[in-house]
Scaffold this active site. Sequence first.
Site, PDB file in Angstrom:
ATOM      1  CB  CYS A  82       6.869   4.626   1.150  1.00 10.90           C
ATOM      2  SG  CYS A  82       6.978   5.545   2.704  1.00 10.90           S
ATOM      3  CG  HIS A 139       3.088   7.449  -0.848  1.00 14.14           C
ATOM      4  ND1 HIS A 139       2.786   6.114  -0.761  1.00 14.14           N
ATOM      5  CD2 HIS A 139       3.688   7.777   0.328  1.00 14.14           C
ATOM      6  CE1 HIS A 139       3.161   5.638   0.421  1.00 14.14           C
ATOM      7  NE2 HIS A 139       3.713   6.632   1.098  1.00 14.14           N
ATOM      8  CD  GLU A 195       0.960   5.559  -3.869  1.00 12.77           C
ATOM      9  OE1 GLU A 195       1.018   5.118  -2.703  1.00 12.77           O
ATOM     10  OE2 GLU A 195       1.973   5.830  -4.552  1.00 12.77           O
TER      11      GLU A 195
END
Length: 509
Positions: free
Chosen positions: A79, A167, A169
């Site tokens: 990001c 993202h 994660e």
Amino acid sequence: MHEMILILDFGSQYTQLIARRVREMNVYCEIHPYNKVPHTEHTIKGLILSGSPFSVHDPGHPIPDLSPYLDKVPVLGVCYGAQFLAQHDGGLVERSKIREYGRANLKYVDDNSALTKGMSEHSQVWMSHGDTITRVPEGCEVIASTADVNVAGYQYKGRNIYGIQFHPEVYHSTEGAVLLGNFVKGICGLKGDWTPDSFIEATVAELKSKVGNDVVIMGLSGGVDSSVAAILLHKAIGKNLHCIFVDNGLLRKNEFEEVLESYKHMGLNVTGVDAKKRFYDALAGITDPEQKRKAIGRVFIEVFDDESKKHATAKWLGQGTIYPDVIESVSVKGPSATIKSHHNVGGLPDFMKLSVVEPLRTLFKDEVRKVGKALEIDQAILGRHPFPGPGLGIRILGDITAEKVAILQEVDAIFINGLKKHNLYNEVWQAGAILLPVQSVGVMGDERTYENAVALRAVSSTDGMTADWCHLPYEFLAHISNEIINKVKGINRVVYDISSKPPATIEWE
């Protein structure tokens, strides 16, 4: 000395999740603020740049010095990290015409890229950005796109530098683990050999080297963290470890006696210290949460200092500090703001002649439990819910008195014992009761009452960095509420907290 992934934090709410995903691969990693990267004894094999609440167009946006890493180790920008890399090297980052937040689907994935191989087209990803990379730097190529964002991922040709605008994660990125695995194990070449057994072996050796034949004073709480830390120290220095369990007057009902009894079976040398009055005196009249934490921390240190003087050769204070304590206590320009202070983070006052030793400082809570299991610590201790260091002191909103503590202990005991009796305790990560500074009208018998309200809190989590409120059965909540109101004098109203973290924290203070 272990190989590791370094994560530079630019303030994203998801930074800790990156670390969790990397650790789940049995790969060691550390988070450091982008502008405060300390010397590390570990060998850095890869670098991940986190997201950020900042835009690359904001005045004073975070600008890291990446010269020690670029073209020396593989780099992955996530990001903001991807946008920074792109802008820094001549790409174009623009304010998004359509901001992309939440779920999105990839419409193009380059299966030839080392980063995205094995990912599916139409794979769901999680977006959270107000800027968009509209042109990649010269020498880069696009490796992933969505319907709205052409440059969802890119890589530098001939260089191990990658950027993604989603993202991986976050749980909602359904193949995020594939991408992170490609980076950590494939591109960075890490083996995934950071296991509980390897941690124990390395930590015990490090403690022997660091502490030697010195005496360590260790504060115990009866919880997972301090118990595991104590056993590691015991394995390293044996009889030179002297443990102290302090009754600060803010423990759960009967906890002081029960915890002392449990430690008798673990081979630890433990002394119980009744310091209730000392803590109550220090807390008298204090209502501010931070001031309460600091007062409790100060008295803990004073008690340990007094006890350490009984061991003239003591040079160290052992503590059960874990990684979330460290992360949440760091505050620099940009990265994650300090949520709360911790009495066991940040060193000791000058008057205390002990140095701090923290065997678990690099572990998340679930990792501590895995280490404890490898050490064969009793499941009754490993399975205990986390309990805050300041205890009930931060579950009583407003000033602290012995009378309020007694009320909350009774409420808490009914709630926790109820969870155990109804086989719900192990489904909950942490639970407790909060005494509110609110009185409300009630009716008991034929009399009108004006008494206190309590809030019950139960959350599910992996490591406390994020948490969801538990959907406990209505019938259970009704039963517990009725039992509390009937049995605890001074309580006439019970409410249940249905807030998740973020935005709410697990504790109220």
